[in-house]
Design an enzyme around this catalytic site. Structure first.
Site, PDB file in Angstrom:
ATOM      1  N   THR A 215       0.890  -1.506   0.151  1.00  0.00           N
ATOM      2  CA  THR A 215      -0.099   0.151   0.004  1.00  0.00           C
ATOM      3  C   THR A 215       1.087   1.381  -0.031  1.00  0.00           C
ATOM      4  O   THR A 215       0.663   2.280  -0.742  1.00  0.00           O
ATOM      5  CB  THR A 215      -0.886   0.009   1.240  1.00  0.00           C
ATOM      6  OG1 THR A 215      -1.428  -1.013   1.234  1.00  0.00           O
ATOM      7  CG2 THR A 215      -1.931   1.096   1.280  1.00  0.00           C
TER       8      THR A 215
ATOM      9  N   TYR B 135     -12.705  -3.010  -1.653  1.00  0.00           N
ATOM     10  CA  TYR B 135     -13.987  -2.506  -2.231  1.00  0.00           C
ATOM     11  C   TYR B 135     -14.960  -3.637  -2.604  1.00  0.00           C
ATOM     12  O   TYR B 135     -16.163  -3.204  -2.119  1.00  0.00           O
ATOM     13  CB  TYR B 135     -13.475  -1.774  -3.786  1.00  0.00           C
ATOM     14  CG  TYR B 135     -14.898  -1.120  -4.328  1.00  0.00           C
ATOM     15  CD1 TYR B 135     -15.156   0.089  -3.929  1.00  0.00           C
ATOM     16  CD2 TYR B 135     -15.388  -1.833  -5.265  1.00  0.00           C
ATOM     17  CE1 TYR B 135     -16.418   0.683  -4.595  1.00  0.00           C
ATOM     18  CE2 TYR B 135     -16.498  -1.131  -6.047  1.00  0.00           C
ATOM     19  CZ  TYR B 135     -16.963   0.174  -5.324  1.00  0.00           C
ATOM     20  OH  TYR B 135     -18.096   0.654  -6.006  1.00  0.00           O
TER      21      TYR B 135
ATOM     22  N   TYR C 156      -3.060  -9.915   5.243  1.00  0.00           N
ATOM     23  CA  TYR C 156      -2.648  -8.600   5.594  1.00  0.00           C
ATOM     24  C   TYR C 156      -4.322  -8.104   6.032  1.00  0.00           C
ATOM     25  O   TYR C 156      -4.926  -8.142   4.907  1.00  0.00           O
ATOM     26  CB  TYR C 156      -2.246  -7.758   4.423  1.00  0.00           C
ATOM     27  CG  TYR C 156      -2.135  -6.268   4.767  1.00  0.00           C
ATOM     28  CD1 TYR C 156      -2.327  -5.415   5.999  1.00  0.00           C
ATOM     29  CD2 TYR C 156      -1.684  -5.337   3.656  1.00  0.00           C
ATOM     30  CE1 TYR C 156      -1.976  -4.647   6.146  1.00  0.00           C
ATOM     31  CE2 TYR C 156      -1.632  -4.203   3.898  1.00  0.00           C
ATOM     32  CZ  TYR C 156      -1.848  -3.561   5.035  1.00  0.00           C
ATOM     33  OH  TYR C 156      -1.533  -2.148   5.302  1.00  0.00           O
TER      34      TYR C 156
ATOM     35  N   ARG D 207      -8.958   0.303   5.510  1.00  0.00           N
ATOM     36  CA  ARG D 207      -8.547   0.733   3.941  1.00  0.00           C
ATOM     37  C   ARG D 207      -9.429   0.046   3.167  1.00  0.00           C
ATOM     38  O   ARG D 207      -9.901   0.357   2.274  1.00  0.00           O
ATOM     39  CB  ARG D 207      -7.018   0.539   3.784  1.00  0.00           C
ATOM     40  CG  ARG D 207      -6.168   1.634   4.147  1.00  0.00           C
ATOM     41  CD  ARG D 207      -4.718   1.345   3.627  1.00  0.00           C
ATOM     42  NE  ARG D 207      -3.655   2.436   3.961  1.00  0.00           N
ATOM     43  CZ  ARG D 207      -3.500   3.588   3.267  1.00  0.00           C
ATOM     44  NH1 ARG D 207      -4.396   3.462   1.944  1.00  0.00           N
ATOM     45  NH2 ARG D 207      -2.779   4.336   3.393  1.00  0.00           N
TER      46      ARG D 207
ATOM     47  N   LYS E 252      -0.226  -9.673   9.053  1.00  0.00           N
ATOM     48  CA  LYS E 252       0.070  -8.002   9.203  1.00  0.00           C
ATOM     49  C   LYS E 252      -1.249  -7.704   9.862  1.00  0.00           C
ATOM     50  O   LYS E 252      -2.268  -7.801   9.119  1.00  0.00           O
ATOM     51  CB  LYS E 252       0.608  -7.374   7.945  1.00  0.00           C
ATOM     52  CG  LYS E 252       0.716  -6.358   8.063  1.00  0.00           C
ATOM     53  CD  LYS E 252       1.128  -5.171   6.759  1.00  0.00           C
ATOM     54  CE  LYS E 252       1.215  -4.007   7.109  1.00  0.00           C
ATOM     55  NZ  LYS E 252       1.439  -2.935   5.761  1.00  0.00           N
TER      56      LYS E 252
ATOM     57  N   ILE F 144       5.535  -4.228   9.924  1.00  0.00           N
ATOM     58  CA  ILE F 144       5.912  -3.502   8.847  1.00  0.00           C
ATOM     59  C   ILE F 144       5.342  -2.237   8.814  1.00  0.00           C
ATOM     60  O   ILE F 144       4.426  -1.730   9.132  1.00  0.00           O
ATOM     61  CB  ILE F 144       4.849  -4.605   7.675  1.00  0.00           C
ATOM     62  CG1 ILE F 144       5.244  -5.682   7.661  1.00  0.00           C
ATOM     63  CG2 ILE F 144       4.750  -3.719   6.329  1.00  0.00           C
ATOM     64  CD1 ILE F 144       4.534  -6.899   6.611  1.00  0.00           C
TER      65      ILE F 144
END
Length: 296
Positions: free
Chosen positions: A47, A110, A136, A141, A164, A209
């Site tokens: 990202t 999305y 992840y 987000r 993550k 991360i």
């Protein structure tokens, strides 16, 4: 419990741009700077690396360049996130082909799949590509949250080796440690949230991360080393020094503030790939102050 495969400070590397193209010379310098600072790895085109804005060809080129420059000195994790499973498979496969040590696969964004769809997505990528893969989860987000129970099921797949976690929920870290890590097998708990890493480590996390490590890699390594040594007084001292920077790097759409900070250090331009734009003027004084407080 199995020794961590991925641990320590892993920088979510920005992708430097110049005149509309990837600035490969700047990228090489950034990777070398990370290695010199003592980080344990980098994520290429996640990202923070503007994976959603690069072409597939650029994505592949950046990953391959990171692998080449790292030359085995640190781990390179290939970003393999996409809302389409076939594209995640393609990116993970490219990471394997070019020599990456692992792939980072985000929850599809999305389209908001169900837990059954999320499990099918991650298992589909893991079945297709024989490379260590890190789940992840960043619901802020992507608009979808990978449940604890889904992670526990996915952790049984031999190619899925860690998580993550960017939820900032310390209770989830404890649940994962008790119900997944402590059950044996390979599964690494990695924070995806700079400002809460210290707490996450206390709950069983083995690494981070990091966005902040783009800007202050030596300080982030010092923070991690103190945590790994069990010296939480020193770790808190580093956290106090860095907390303003952790926050400032998200005063505008990431990675714009990180690119602004790196541009101030003379390491790259502020250029972003649309729809992202450079940091707004209003945020810059706070970023400048946070950099000064961090000793930069």
């Amino acid at each position: 419990m199995t020794a961590p495969l991925f641990k320590g400070v892993i920088t979510a590397l920005i992708t430097p741009l110049r005149d509309g193209n990837v600035d490969e010379a700047a990228l090489e310098r950034l990777v070398e700077r990370q290695i010199a600072a003592g980080v344990h790895g980098v994520v290429a085109v996640g990202t923070t690396g503007e994976g959603g804005g690069l072409t597939i060809e650029e994505h592949e080129r950046v990953t391959a360049l990171c692998v080449r420059v790292a030359a085995g000195r640190i781990r390179v994790i290939a970003g393999a996130g996409s809302p389409a499973t076939y594209e995640s498979i393609h990116l993970a496969a490219h990471g394997k082909t070019c020599g990456a040590d692992g792939a980072l696969v985000v929850t599809p964004y999305y389209n908001r799949p169900s837990q059954a769809g999320l499990i099918a997505h991650f298992e589909g990528v893991a079945d297709a590509v024989q490379i260590p893969q890190i789940l992840y989860n960043v619901p802020g987000r992507t608009g979808v949250d990978l449940s604890n129970e889904s992670v526990a099921r996915l952790a049984k797949h031999p190619n899925i080796v860690g998580l993550k976690d960017a939820t900032g929920d310390m209770g989830r870290a404890s649940w994962m440690h008790s119900n997944v890590v402590s059950q044996g097998g390979q599964f690494d708990l990695i924070s995806g949230d700079d400002h809460s890493f210290l707490g996450y480590a206390a709950h069983g996390g083995v690494g981070l991360i990091s966005v902040t490590a783009n800007v202050a890699p030596e300080a982030m390594v010092a923070l991690y080393n103190a945590v790994a040594a069990g010296d939480f007084a020193t770790a808190r001292s580093w956290q106090d020094r860095l907390i303003g920077l952790h926050k400032a790097l998200f005063l505008d759409a990431s990675p714009a503030p990180a690119k602004y900070a790196l541009a101030k250090l003379g390491l790259c331009t502020e250029e972003m790939r649309l729809p992202l734009v450079p940091t707004c003027e209003e945020a810059k004084p706070a970023i400048d102050a946070a950099m000064a407080a961090a000793g930069l």
